[in-house]
Design a protein around this motif. Structure first.
Motif, PDB file in Angstrom:
ATOM      1  N   TRP A 268       0.825  -1.204   0.000  1.00 57.44           N
ATOM      2  CA  TRP A 268       0.000   0.000   0.000  1.00 57.44           C
ATOM      3  C   TRP A 268       0.867   1.264   0.000  1.00 57.44           C
ATOM      4  O   TRP A 268       1.933   1.300   0.598  1.00 57.44           O
ATOM      5  N   GLY A 269       0.410   2.270  -0.712  1.00 54.33           N
ATOM      6  CA  GLY A 269       1.121   3.548  -0.733  1.00 54.33           C
ATOM      7  C   GLY A 269       2.438   3.533  -1.470  1.00 54.33           C
ATOM      8  O   GLY A 269       3.239   4.451  -1.304  1.00 54.33           O
ATOM      9  N   TYR A 270       2.681   2.500  -2.304  1.00 52.19           N
ATOM     10  CA  TYR A 270       3.970   2.404  -2.990  1.00 52.19           C
ATOM     11  C   TYR A 270       4.243   3.655  -3.826  1.00 52.19           C
ATOM     12  O   TYR A 270       5.317   4.262  -3.733  1.00 52.19           O
ATOM     13  N   HIS A 271       3.269   4.046  -4.645  1.00 51.57           N
ATOM     14  CA  HIS A 271       3.466   5.215  -5.511  1.00 51.57           C
ATOM     15  C   HIS A 271       3.512   6.504  -4.692  1.00 51.57           C
ATOM     16  O   HIS A 271       4.170   7.468  -5.078  1.00 51.57           O
ATOM     17  N   LEU A 272       2.827   6.520  -3.548  1.00 54.89           N
ATOM     18  CA  LEU A 272       2.869   7.691  -2.688  1.00 54.89           C
ATOM     19  C   LEU A 272       4.280   7.907  -2.143  1.00 54.89           C
ATOM     20  O   LEU A 272       4.770   9.044  -2.081  1.00 54.89           O
ATOM     21  N   PHE A 273       4.947   6.812  -1.773  1.00 57.28           N
ATOM     22  CA  PHE A 273       6.301   6.943  -1.245  1.00 57.28           C
ATOM     23  C   PHE A 273       7.298   7.368  -2.320  1.00 57.28           C
ATOM     24  O   PHE A 273       8.373   7.885  -1.996  1.00 57.28           O
ATOM     25  N   ASN A 274       6.948   7.175  -3.595  1.00 62.25           N
ATOM     26  CA  ASN A 274       7.848   7.586  -4.668  1.00 62.25           C
ATOM     27  C   ASN A 274       7.988   9.106  -4.769  1.00 62.25           C
ATOM     28  O   ASN A 274       8.926   9.610  -5.401  1.00 62.25           O
ATOM     29  N   ILE A 275       7.029   9.841  -4.166  1.00 63.87           N
ATOM     30  CA  ILE A 275       7.111  11.302  -4.250  1.00 63.87           C
ATOM     31  C   ILE A 275       7.910  11.897  -3.079  1.00 63.87           C
ATOM     32  O   ILE A 275       8.098  13.108  -3.023  1.00 63.87           O
ATOM     33  N   VAL A 276       8.391  11.047  -2.168  1.00 60.82           N
ATOM     34  CA  VAL A 276       9.103  11.554  -0.993  1.00 60.82           C
ATOM     35  C   VAL A 276      10.297  12.435  -1.373  1.00 60.82           C
ATOM     36  O   VAL A 276      10.482  13.516  -0.780  1.00 60.82           O
ATOM     37  N   PRO A 277      11.163  12.061  -2.355  1.00 56.87           N
ATOM     38  CA  PRO A 277      12.295  12.934  -2.695  1.00 56.87           C
ATOM     39  C   PRO A 277      11.862  14.327  -3.143  1.00 56.87           C
ATOM     40  O   PRO A 277      12.537  15.324  -2.838  1.00 56.87           O
ATOM     41  N   TYR A 278      10.742  14.413  -3.860  1.00 56.18           N
ATOM     42  CA  TYR A 278      10.289  15.705  -4.364  1.00 56.18           C
ATOM     43  C   TYR A 278       9.718  16.565  -3.229  1.00 56.18           C
ATOM     44  O   TYR A 278       9.941  17.776  -3.186  1.00 56.18           O
ATOM     45  N   VAL A 279       8.993  15.921  -2.319  1.00 52.02           N
ATOM     46  CA  VAL A 279       8.497  16.642  -1.149  1.00 52.02           C
ATOM     47  C   VAL A 279       9.666  17.117  -0.290  1.00 52.02           C
ATOM     48  O   VAL A 279       9.671  18.250   0.225  1.00 52.02           O
TER      49      VAL A 279
END
Length: 305
Positions: A268-279
Motif C-alpha cells: 500500500w502507498g507504494y506510488h505515494l512513497f515515490n514522491i518523498v524525494p520531491y516533497v
C-alpha cells in the motif's frame, strides 16, 4: 513486521541510499564545482539525460561498459562547456541559458536514443557488501554501484582541493569576487568555463549510473528531474562537497522507501512513497532559502544576483 522483515527493510534503505543516491551524488558534486566558480547550471538535468543516453550507447556499440562511462563524461563535459561559453557572452543570463540547454540536452538524448530503448548494454558489476550474509534479499539489497567509491573519493578530493590548492583557490575567488580575480590578472570567464566543463564531466558519471547500473536501461523518463533536484542538494549542502555526500544519501534513502517496503510485502502507498524525494526537495528549499537572507557558504557572486 518480523525481525527478518525489519532486517530486509533496513538493508533495503541502506542499499537504496547508495544505489539511488549515486546519480544525486555526482550531479550535486558537478553543480558544486560550477557554483563555487560563481555560475549556476540548471542545464544539468539535460546533461544527466544526455550522458545517460551516451553511456548506454557507448557501452552498447563498443561492448565495453567503461567506454560507456568515458563517453558519458565526455557528453556531459561538452554540453556543460557550451553552457559556460554562452554564459560568458555579454548580457546572457545563467538561468535562462541553463533552461534552454536542459531542453537541448533532453531533446538530443530523446532523438539519438530512439534506437537504444530496446537493446541491452553491458552493465557495471556490483560490489558485494553483503557477500557474507546468508539472506538472498539482504545480499541483493547490499549490491552497490562500483562508481560510488569513486564519488566518495571525488568528494573528499574536492573538499581538500578547494581549501589547499591553487586551482581550488582560483575557483573560489572567481565565485566570491569577480573584481578581485580580474585585479590579480586572472580571467573570470576562463575559470568559470573550466569549472562548468568539469562540473558537467562529473555530472556525466551520474548519467552513467542510471543506464549502466540502476535501473540499467535507457528510456526517455529515466532521470525524473534528478538533475534539478541536485541543484537544491547543493544549497542544502551549503556548497560543501562532503555535505553533498550526506545530502545524496539522504535523498537516495528517501527514494528507496517505496521499494524497501515492497520487498517486505507492504504494497500500500507504494506510488505515494515515490514522491518523498520531491516533497523533501520542497521542504529543504523552504527551510534553506529565506527572503532577505543569504545562505551560509553561498559564493559571493551568486548572492549578488
Amino acid at each position: 513486521m518480523t525481525a527478518d522483515q525489519i532486517l530486509v527493510f533496513a538493508a533495503g534503505i541502506v542499499g537504496g541510499a547508495l544505489r539511488v543516491g549515486a546519480p544525486f551524488l555526482f550531479v550535486s558534486l558537478g553543480e558544486c564545482i560550477t557554483e563555487k566558480a560563481g555560475r549556476i547550471n540548471l542545464g544539468l538535468e539535460g546533461v544527466l539525460v544526455l550522458s545517460a543516453m551516451a553511456a548506454f550507447g557507448g557501452a552498447y556499440w563498443s561492448g565495453s561498459v567503461w567506454i560507456g562511462v568515458l563517453v558519458a563524461m565526455g557528453a556531459g563535459a561538452l554540453l556543460a562547456t557550451l553552457h559556460g561559453l554562452l554564459c560568458s557572452l555579454p548580457r546572457v543570463n545563467d538561468i535562462a541559458t541553463g533552461i534552454a540547454l536542459m531542453l537541448l540536452g533532453t531533446g538530443l538524448a530523446f532523438y539519438f536514443g530512439k534506437p537504444l530503448i530496446q537493446p541491452q548494454a553491458p552493465q557495471l558489476q556490483p560490489i558485494e557488501l553483503g557477500a557474507w550474509i546468508t539472506s538472498p534479499a539482504v545480499k541483493a539489497a547490499l549490491q552497490i554501484n562500483p562508481l560510488v567509491p569513486l564519488g566518495l573519493l571525488l568528494a573528499g578530493g574536492l573538499w581538500w582541493a578547494f581549501a589547499n590548492t591553487r586551482a581550488g583557490l582560483l575557483v573560489r575567488m572567481a565565485g566570491d569576487s569577480a573584481n578581485a580575480t580580474r585585479a590579480l590578472g586572472y580571467s573570470v570567464n576562463g575559470i568559470r568555463i573550466a569549472a562548468t566543463a568539469a562540473g558537467g564531466m562529473v555530472a556525466g558519471l551520474g548519467g552513467a549510473c542510471l543506464t549502466l547500473f540502476y535501473p540499467g536501461s535507457w528510456n526517455e523518463g529515466i532521470s525524473s528531474g534528478q538533475g534539478l533536484i541536485a541543484v537544491a542538494l547543493v544549497i542544502f549542502a551549503r556548497w560543501n562537497p562532503l555535505r553533498c555526500v550526506m545530502a545524496a544519501l539522504l535523498f537516495g534513502g528517501a527514494g528507496a522507501i517505496g521499494p524497501a517496503l515492497q520487498s517486505v510485502g507492504v504494497g500500500w502507498g507504494y506510488h505515494l512513497f515515490n514522491i518523498v524525494p520531491y516533497v523533501l526537495t520542497l521542504a529543504i528549499l523552504v527551510v534553506s532559502c529565506r527572503p532577505g537572507q543569504l545562505a551560509a557558504g553561498s559564493p559571493g557572486e551568486l548572492s549578488s544576483r
